[in-house]
Design a protein around this motif. Structure first.
Motif, PDB file in Angstrom:
ATOM      1  N   MET A  40       0.835  -1.194   0.000  1.00 38.72           N
ATOM      2  CA  MET A  40       0.000   0.000   0.000  1.00 38.72           C
ATOM      3  C   MET A  40       0.872   1.247   0.000  1.00 38.72           C
ATOM      4  O   MET A  40       2.048   1.188   0.337  1.00 38.72           O
ATOM      5  CB  MET A  40      -0.918   0.013   1.215  1.00 38.72           C
ATOM      6  CG  MET A  40      -0.249   0.469   2.489  1.00 38.72           C
ATOM      7  SD  MET A  40       0.671  -0.816   3.279  1.00 38.72           S
ATOM      8  CE  MET A  40      -0.636  -1.813   3.878  1.00 38.72           C
ATOM      9  N   LEU A  41       0.263   2.369  -0.397  1.00 36.92           N
ATOM     10  CA  LEU A  41       0.970   3.644  -0.413  1.00 36.92           C
ATOM     11  C   LEU A  41       0.361   4.434   0.748  1.00 36.92           C
ATOM     12  O   LEU A  41      -0.635   5.128   0.590  1.00 36.92           O
ATOM     13  CB  LEU A  41       0.762   4.338  -1.769  1.00 36.92           C
ATOM     14  CG  LEU A  41       1.126   3.470  -2.983  1.00 36.92           C
ATOM     15  CD1 LEU A  41       0.705   4.125  -4.289  1.00 36.92           C
ATOM     16  CD2 LEU A  41       2.632   3.178  -2.990  1.00 36.92           C
TER      17      LEU A  41
ATOM     18  N   THR B 278      -1.909   7.013   6.636  1.00 38.86           N
ATOM     19  CA  THR B 278      -2.348   6.065   7.666  1.00 38.86           C
ATOM     20  C   THR B 278      -1.177   5.457   8.440  1.00 38.86           C
ATOM     21  O   THR B 278      -1.380   4.926   9.521  1.00 38.86           O
ATOM     22  CB  THR B 278      -3.223   4.940   7.068  1.00 38.86           C
ATOM     23  OG1 THR B 278      -2.695   4.544   5.823  1.00 38.86           O
ATOM     24  CG2 THR B 278      -4.646   5.386   6.906  1.00 38.86           C
ATOM     25  N   GLU B 279       0.059   5.524   7.897  1.00 39.31           N
ATOM     26  CA  GLU B 279       1.195   5.002   8.664  1.00 39.31           C
ATOM     27  C   GLU B 279       2.022   6.125   9.280  1.00 39.31           C
ATOM     28  O   GLU B 279       3.208   5.956   9.565  1.00 39.31           O
ATOM     29  CB  GLU B 279       2.064   4.074   7.788  1.00 39.31           C
ATOM     30  CG  GLU B 279       1.359   2.752   7.525  1.00 39.31           C
ATOM     31  CD  GLU B 279       2.259   1.606   7.076  1.00 39.31           C
ATOM     32  OE1 GLU B 279       3.488   1.777   7.040  1.00 39.31           O
ATOM     33  OE2 GLU B 279       1.708   0.536   6.760  1.00 39.31           O
ATOM     34  N   LEU B 280       1.386   7.289   9.508  1.00 38.00           N
ATOM     35  CA  LEU B 280       2.076   8.393  10.173  1.00 38.00           C
ATOM     36  C   LEU B 280       2.293   8.041  11.652  1.00 38.00           C
ATOM     37  O   LEU B 280       1.397   7.513  12.307  1.00 38.00           O
ATOM     38  CB  LEU B 280       1.232   9.674  10.062  1.00 38.00           C
ATOM     39  CG  LEU B 280       1.768  10.908  10.782  1.00 38.00           C
ATOM     40  CD1 LEU B 280       3.126  11.336  10.209  1.00 38.00           C
ATOM     41  CD2 LEU B 280       0.771  12.061  10.678  1.00 38.00           C
TER      42      LEU B 280
ATOM     43  N   VAL C 258      -2.741  -4.694  11.207  1.00 42.01           N
ATOM     44  CA  VAL C 258      -3.153  -5.633  10.158  1.00 42.01           C
ATOM     45  C   VAL C 258      -3.781  -4.806   9.045  1.00 42.01           C
ATOM     46  O   VAL C 258      -4.442  -3.804   9.295  1.00 42.01           O
ATOM     47  CB  VAL C 258      -4.120  -6.718  10.693  1.00 42.01           C
ATOM     48  CG1 VAL C 258      -5.432  -6.125  11.181  1.00 42.01           C
ATOM     49  CG2 VAL C 258      -4.392  -7.782   9.626  1.00 42.01           C
ATOM     50  N   TYR C 259      -3.478  -5.187   7.802  1.00 42.57           N
ATOM     51  CA  TYR C 259      -4.097  -4.503   6.664  1.00 42.57           C
ATOM     52  C   TYR C 259      -4.522  -5.509   5.618  1.00 42.57           C
ATOM     53  O   TYR C 259      -3.944  -6.591   5.493  1.00 42.57           O
ATOM     54  CB  TYR C 259      -3.162  -3.438   6.062  1.00 42.57           C
ATOM     55  CG  TYR C 259      -1.751  -3.876   5.767  1.00 42.57           C
ATOM     56  CD1 TYR C 259      -1.448  -4.652   4.655  1.00 42.57           C
ATOM     57  CD2 TYR C 259      -0.695  -3.470   6.575  1.00 42.57           C
ATOM     58  CE1 TYR C 259      -0.146  -5.034   4.372  1.00 42.57           C
ATOM     59  CE2 TYR C 259       0.616  -3.849   6.298  1.00 42.57           C
ATOM     60  CZ  TYR C 259       0.876  -4.619   5.196  1.00 42.57           C
ATOM     61  OH  TYR C 259       2.160  -5.003   4.914  1.00 42.57           O
ATOM     62  N   LEU C 260      -5.579  -5.132   4.875  1.00 40.02           N
ATOM     63  CA  LEU C 260      -6.083  -5.961   3.773  1.00 40.02           C
ATOM     64  C   LEU C 260      -6.100  -5.089   2.526  1.00 40.02           C
ATOM     65  O   LEU C 260      -6.765  -4.042   2.511  1.00 40.02           O
ATOM     66  CB  LEU C 260      -7.501  -6.467   4.065  1.00 40.02           C
ATOM     67  CG  LEU C 260      -7.635  -7.475   5.210  1.00 40.02           C
ATOM     68  CD1 LEU C 260      -7.850  -6.766   6.535  1.00 40.02           C
ATOM     69  CD2 LEU C 260      -8.813  -8.398   4.962  1.00 40.02           C
TER      70      LEU C 260
ATOM     71  N   LEU D 260      11.893  -8.798   4.346  1.00 42.38           N
ATOM     72  CA  LEU D 260      12.647  -8.003   5.324  1.00 42.38           C
ATOM     73  C   LEU D 260      12.597  -6.527   4.969  1.00 42.38           C
ATOM     74  O   LEU D 260      12.990  -6.134   3.871  1.00 42.38           O
ATOM     75  CB  LEU D 260      14.103  -8.481   5.360  1.00 42.38           C
ATOM     76  CG  LEU D 260      14.289  -9.947   5.749  1.00 42.38           C
ATOM     77  CD1 LEU D 260      15.729 -10.381   5.525  1.00 42.38           C
ATOM     78  CD2 LEU D 260      13.892 -10.163   7.202  1.00 42.38           C
ATOM     79  N   ARG D 261      12.119  -5.714   5.928  1.00 41.08           N
ATOM     80  CA  ARG D 261      12.144  -4.264   5.734  1.00 41.08           C
ATOM     81  C   ARG D 261      13.525  -3.753   6.146  1.00 41.08           C
ATOM     82  O   ARG D 261      14.014  -4.142   7.213  1.00 41.08           O
ATOM     83  CB  ARG D 261      11.097  -3.588   6.604  1.00 41.08           C
ATOM     84  CG  ARG D 261       9.667  -4.095   6.441  1.00 41.08           C
ATOM     85  CD  ARG D 261       8.780  -3.374   7.455  1.00 41.08           C
ATOM     86  NE  ARG D 261       7.406  -3.831   7.443  1.00 41.08           N
ATOM     87  CZ  ARG D 261       6.934  -4.841   8.173  1.00 41.08           C
ATOM     88  NH1 ARG D 261       7.730  -5.509   8.978  1.00 41.08           N
ATOM     89  NH2 ARG D 261       5.655  -5.163   8.113  1.00 41.08           N
ATOM     90  N   PRO D 262      14.114  -2.859   5.362  1.00 44.07           N
ATOM     91  CA  PRO D 262      15.398  -2.279   5.771  1.00 44.07           C
ATOM     92  C   PRO D 262      15.150  -1.060   6.670  1.00 44.07           C
ATOM     93  O   PRO D 262      14.754  -0.005   6.187  1.00 44.07           O
ATOM     94  CB  PRO D 262      16.047  -1.877   4.437  1.00 44.07           C
ATOM     95  CG  PRO D 262      14.905  -1.686   3.492  1.00 44.07           C
ATOM     96  CD  PRO D 262      13.694  -2.411   4.033  1.00 44.07           C
TER      97      PRO D 262
ATOM     98  N   TYR E 159      12.551   1.251   5.069  1.00 45.71           N
ATOM     99  CA  TYR E 159      11.723   0.633   6.115  1.00 45.71           C
ATOM    100  C   TYR E 159      10.321   0.287   5.611  1.00 45.71           C
ATOM    101  O   TYR E 159      10.197  -0.528   4.723  1.00 45.71           O
ATOM    102  CB  TYR E 159      11.693   1.533   7.351  1.00 45.71           C
ATOM    103  CG  TYR E 159      11.096   0.906   8.579  1.00 45.71           C
ATOM    104  CD1 TYR E 159      11.290  -0.438   8.866  1.00 45.71           C
ATOM    105  CD2 TYR E 159      10.337   1.661   9.467  1.00 45.71           C
ATOM    106  CE1 TYR E 159      10.729  -1.011   9.995  1.00 45.71           C
ATOM    107  CE2 TYR E 159       9.782   1.092  10.605  1.00 45.71           C
ATOM    108  CZ  TYR E 159       9.964  -0.248  10.861  1.00 45.71           C
ATOM    109  OH  TYR E 159       9.407  -0.810  11.974  1.00 45.71           O
ATOM    110  N   ARG E 160       9.250   0.917   6.138  1.00 45.32           N
ATOM    111  CA  ARG E 160       7.889   0.514   5.757  1.00 45.32           C
ATOM    112  C   ARG E 160       7.417   1.179   4.463  1.00 45.32           C
ATOM    113  O   ARG E 160       6.289   0.954   4.025  1.00 45.32           O
ATOM    114  CB  ARG E 160       6.897   0.892   6.873  1.00 45.32           C
ATOM    115  CG  ARG E 160       7.170   0.250   8.218  1.00 45.32           C
ATOM    116  CD  ARG E 160       6.068   0.600   9.215  1.00 45.32           C
ATOM    117  NE  ARG E 160       4.843  -0.070   8.871  1.00 45.32           N
ATOM    118  CZ  ARG E 160       4.413  -1.195   9.436  1.00 45.32           C
ATOM    119  NH1 ARG E 160       5.115  -1.749  10.394  1.00 45.32           N
ATOM    120  NH2 ARG E 160       3.286  -1.745   9.056  1.00 45.32           N
ATOM    121  N   ASN E 161       8.264   2.025   3.870  1.00 45.74           N
ATOM    122  CA  ASN E 161       7.775   2.870   2.770  1.00 45.74           C
ATOM    123  C   ASN E 161       8.546   2.727   1.473  1.00 45.74           C
ATOM    124  O   ASN E 161       8.584   3.657   0.662  1.00 45.74           O
ATOM    125  CB  ASN E 161       7.809   4.341   3.218  1.00 45.74           C
ATOM    126  CG  ASN E 161       6.863   4.601   4.367  1.00 45.74           C
ATOM    127  OD1 ASN E 161       5.675   4.330   4.269  1.00 45.74           O
ATOM    128  ND2 ASN E 161       7.406   5.085   5.470  1.00 45.74           N
TER     129      ASN E 161
HETATM  130  N1  GLY Z   1       3.959  -0.579   4.746  1.00 44.37           N
HETATM  131  C1  GLY Z   1       3.602  -1.893   4.921  1.00 44.37           C
HETATM  132  C2  GLY Z   1       4.443  -2.672   5.830  1.00 44.37           C
HETATM  133  O1  GLY Z   1       5.548  -2.254   6.141  1.00 44.37           O
HETATM  134  O2  GLY Z   1       4.040  -3.721   6.264  1.00 44.37           O
END
Ligand code: GLY
Length: 355
Positions: free
Chosen positions: A1-2, A6-8, A212-214, A268-270, A294-296
């Motif tokens: 997702m972009l 919502t991930e602030l 959790v996200y869908l 794996l997120r960096p 990381y998450r983005n």
């Molecule tokens: N942005 C999604 C995740 O890191 O899981």
């Protein structure tokens, strides 16, 4: 997702600026890529609904809403009935939610495939092999040596090795990026034609403290993610991870138990110490970083491309990326990691998380 809005998180307003700058680039970026390659990358301007299942979740969401408003964002608060009107498959117990019309989605697998085609069309040559070490001569990066001993010479080298970016031999200790792997397990389900449209937009929640996200793709795929685990370079899909994701997703959208489960995966997120990327030149001339997203990572793709192109062409970081210079971490000790990184014999086992 972009998920810029919502991930602030608290303390990440500077990163928000970069995330929004990248989100704004997405429509033109996708149009250019599609025109160049003929590939549909699954960009869907569908928005996101973040919901709460109990009073604790609602308090958490209210706090996020206040932070978003202080940051100049305008999500809309909805009661439970309004949430279910938008998404009829939501559980009857949903207590309220935030409608975020600017957080969209793209299919990261399709996006990556299209980028490879576009690069090849533009004359890029790919060498798909492990880089064993950075070559340095007269205090300047001069390329890399591959696992089989082949030397690749380069006037400028960009280290963009995801969660392994801090492990390339030959990089001086004060230049190594402080990046660590954060594991995410992700599931893919398939929505049969008779249940479509199952969801109209990305739906997410914090259930008992876990995100959790869908994400419903146009293709009928439904992505359910993601765990967040600090376990070094472990990419095992565990029964516990799958159970927690399905349990939480089921609380949100009970009907998912009817859907075929088609894939389970861990990536794996960096992650960097401040959750923001490291972009641009390092203290070693000729070596640049583009890592720590990381998450983005998928969200930040267009702005990272623009920033790195500008930096490589001019030697200067553009204004939008100044706060993300690798120099902000100079002299930090390298983060410890629970397990050893994978060996060059197993490159296929190491995947970035891309929901
Ligand atoms: N942005 C999604 C995740 O890191 O899981």
């Amino acid at each position: 997702m972009l998920a810029a809005v919502t991930e602030l998180h608290h303390g990440e307003q500077t990163l928000l600026g970069l995330n929004l700058a990248s989100a704004r680039r997405y429509p033109d970026f996708v149009a250019e890529l599609t025109e160049a390659t003929g590939h549909d990358v699954g960009y869907r301007a569908c928005g996101t609904l973040a919901v709460a299942l109990d009073s604790d979740d609602r308090a958490h969401l209210r706090e996020l809403h206040a932070l978003q408003q202080r940051s100049g964002l305008t999500p809309q608060w909805l009661n439970g009935r309004e949430c279910r009107r938008l998404e009829p498959m939501l559980a009857p117990g949903v207590r309220g939610g935030l409608r975020v019309d600017d957080d969209h989605q793209v299919d990261p697998r399709r996006l990556a495939a299209a980028l490879v085609v576009a690069c090849e069309q533009a004359g890029v040559t790919f060498t798909r092999a492990w880089a064993r070490e950075l070559s340095v001569a007269r205090e300047r990066a001069t390329g890399v040596v591959l696992a089989d001993g082949t030397a690749l010479a380069a006037g400028q080298t960009v280290l963009a090795g995801g969660s392994l970016s801090g492990r390339l031999a030959g990089v001086p200790a004060d230049v190594l990026p402080p990046v660590r792997p954060v594991k995410g397990q992700v599931l893919r389900l398939t929505v049969p034609e008779r249940y479509a449209p199952f969801l109209h937009r990305t739906v997410r929640a914090v259930v008992r403290g876990s995100h959790v996200y869908l994400v419903p793709r146009v293709s009928g795929e439904l992505v359910v993610g993601a765990t967040s685990e600090e376990l070094g370079w472990d990419t095992t899909v565990t029964a516990g991870g799958v159970y927690e994701l399905l349990r939480d997703a089921h609380e949100l959208v009970p009907g998912i138990t009817e859907l075929p489960l088609t894939e389970t995966r861990a990536g794996l997120r960096p992650a960097s110490p401040d959750n923001a990327p490291l972009l641009g030149p390092t203290a070693l001339p000729g070596l640049h970083l583009a890592t720590g997203h990381y998450r983005n990572g998928v969200l930040l793709t267009p702005v990272t491309g623009d920033v790195m192109a500008h930096t490589l062409a001019t030697g200067e970081l553009p204004e939008v990326a100044r706060a993300f210079t690798p120099a902000r971490f100079t002299n930090l000790p390298h983060p410890p990691c629970a397990t050893a990184p994978p060996s060059p014999a197993s490159p296929k086992d190491l995947t970035e998380l891309s929901a």
